[in-house]
Design a protein around this motif. Sequence first.
Motif, short mmCIF file in Angstrom:
data_model
loop_
_atom_site.label_atom_id
_atom_site.label_comp_id
_atom_site.label_asym_id
_atom_site.label_seq_id
_atom_site.Cartn_x
_atom_site.Cartn_y
_atom_site.Cartn_z
N CYS A 4 -26.38 -9.91 -32.70
CA CYS A 4 -25.10 -10.10 -33.41
C CYS A 4 -23.95 -9.09 -32.47
CB CYS A 4 -24.95 -9.61 -34.86
SG CYS A 4 -25.94 -10.38 -36.04
N ALA A 5 -23.11 -9.93 -31.75
CA ALA A 5 -22.23 -9.45 -30.85
C ALA A 5 -20.80 -9.26 -31.16
CB ALA A 5 -22.50 -10.00 -29.41
N GLY A 6 -20.17 -8.36 -31.47
CA GLY A 6 -18.89 -8.63 -32.07
C GLY A 6 -18.25 -7.25 -32.81
N GLU A 7 -17.26 -7.27 -33.57
CA GLU A 7 -16.72 -6.10 -34.12
C GLU A 7 -17.40 -5.38 -35.18
OE1 GLU A 7 -15.06 -9.38 -36.69
OE2 GLU A 7 -15.68 -9.31 -34.63
N ALA A 8 -17.22 -4.07 -34.88
CA ALA A 8 -17.84 -3.11 -36.12
C ALA A 8 -16.59 -2.39 -36.22
CB ALA A 8 -19.14 -2.21 -35.24
N LEU A 9 -15.96 -2.10 -37.39
CA LEU A 9 -14.79 -1.32 -37.62
C LEU A 9 -15.16 -0.74 -38.98
CD1 LEU A 9 -13.28 -3.44 -39.80
CD2 LEU A 9 -12.74 -4.72 -37.78
N ILE A 10 -13.99 -0.17 -39.54
CA ILE A 10 -13.92 0.57 -40.97
C ILE A 10 -13.02 -0.07 -41.72
CG2 ILE A 10 -13.49 2.72 -42.17
CD1 ILE A 10 -15.99 2.95 -40.78
N ASP A 11 -13.58 -0.82 -42.74
CA ASP A 11 -12.65 -1.31 -43.92
C ASP A 11 -12.02 -0.36 -44.78
OD1 ASP A 11 -12.59 -4.10 -43.05
OD2 ASP A 11 -14.49 -4.42 -44.10
N MET A 12 -10.77 0.09 -44.84
CA MET A 12 -10.17 1.03 -45.67
C MET A 12 -9.97 0.13 -46.87
SD MET A 12 -10.30 3.59 -43.89
CE MET A 12 -9.32 4.87 -44.81
N LEU A 13 -10.86 0.34 -48.07
CA LEU A 13 -10.58 -0.59 -49.18
C LEU A 13 -9.88 0.04 -50.29
CD1 LEU A 13 -14.23 -1.92 -49.57
CD2 LEU A 13 -12.11 -2.98 -48.40
N PRO A 14 -9.07 -0.70 -51.15
CA PRO A 14 -8.21 -0.02 -51.84
C PRO A 14 -8.72 0.55 -53.25
CG PRO A 14 -7.93 -2.43 -52.11
CD PRO A 14 -8.68 -2.01 -50.71
N ARG A 15 -8.67 1.75 -53.69
CA ARG A 15 -9.36 2.16 -54.87
C ARG A 15 -8.28 3.28 -55.43
NH1 ARG A 15 -12.39 -0.95 -53.46
NH2 ARG A 15 -14.67 -0.74 -52.80
N ASP A 16 -8.74 3.69 -56.75
CA ASP A 16 -7.91 4.67 -57.85
C ASP A 16 -8.59 5.79 -57.33
OD1 ASP A 16 -6.03 2.68 -58.27
OD2 ASP A 16 -7.16 1.89 -59.77
N SER A 17 -7.58 7.03 -57.16
CA SER A 17 -8.36 8.42 -57.18
C SER A 17 -8.54 8.71 -58.72
CB SER A 17 -7.09 9.45 -56.42
OG SER A 17 -6.15 9.52 -57.22
N ALA A 18 -9.27 9.90 -58.68
CA ALA A 18 -9.60 10.60 -60.02
C ALA A 18 -8.41 11.08 -60.73
CB ALA A 18 -10.51 11.95 -59.88
N GLN A 19 -7.04 11.18 -60.05
CA GLN A 19 -5.90 11.49 -60.69
C GLN A 19 -5.08 10.25 -60.94
OE1 GLN A 19 -6.97 12.96 -57.57
NE2 GLN A 19 -7.71 14.68 -58.92
#
Length: 305
Positions: A4-19
């Motif tokens: 497999c040849a192509g992008e590797a990246l970091i998905d910044m996924l939406p979450r809720d913090s403990a606060q």
Amino acid sequence: MILCAGEALIDMLPRDSAQGEGCFAPYPGGAVFNTAIALGRLGVKTGFFCPLSDDLFGAQLRAALRVSEVDDSFSPAVDRPCTLAFVTLADGQARYAFYDSATALRETSVAELPALPAHVNALFFGGISLVGEPCSTAFAALAAQAGGRVVMLDPNIRPGFIRDEAAYRARLDEMLARADIVKLSDEDLHWLMGAGEIGTLAHMLRAKGPRIVVITEGAKGARAFTAQGVQQMAAPPVQVVDTVGAGDTFNAGFLAGLEQAGALEKTALDALPPAILGAALSLGVRAAAVTVARAGANPPFAHEL
């Protein structure tokens, strides 16, 4: 081995913090990366090529490949930052904002391409790695070196990421002519081919060179168009959490089905028995159904199917 040849990246996924505050959490991702991970988890011998940053995110990507038994030795470590993709969700559908300037992915050059050993029998390309320069030129050059190996392409089109549409369409035409298998979502098909009935557009696309064109239609499942006709596979019912990585997982399931049947070679693809094609479609939709039922791009292992 499937490379497999192509992008590797970091998905910044939406979450809720403990606060209770909105925040983003980093997850390994990228369309081609996700397909490699899914293939490895399905027990297929898999390699992955993309230069990986020597930063903390690159280490996270490399660790994820190894946990899923994907060979990362094709991917050099480079002193460039990792691409980040911030994801927002609306009704379970993902939307992306990419940060990709001067990254490990974006600056991929022809000089960084790996040699293709004899045990690589198929290559998979797609995603945003075919959009920007110089990386798109490098990945297209690798596809041109495929020789007698099977090539699968999933453009996974992100219109908001495209800056030069004419150049991008020209590059896709070049890749389509080389590809043996092309997978598109119904949305991607209409972006690429315009308005019209899906079957008509798919056959028009197949006339450009691919032996097999597969169109996925979300909950409706997938259709494969070949010289022998059309085969359809319904998607199993599932409660959708989000669609991140669904198409990538389908790609892996489809390729795994062909590989397991010993049909991942050019002459076999010209006359696939309906049973083999159907089994590959089935594995694709079943694997994708697991992915959409849980958060993020988290493809199933073989034992989960």
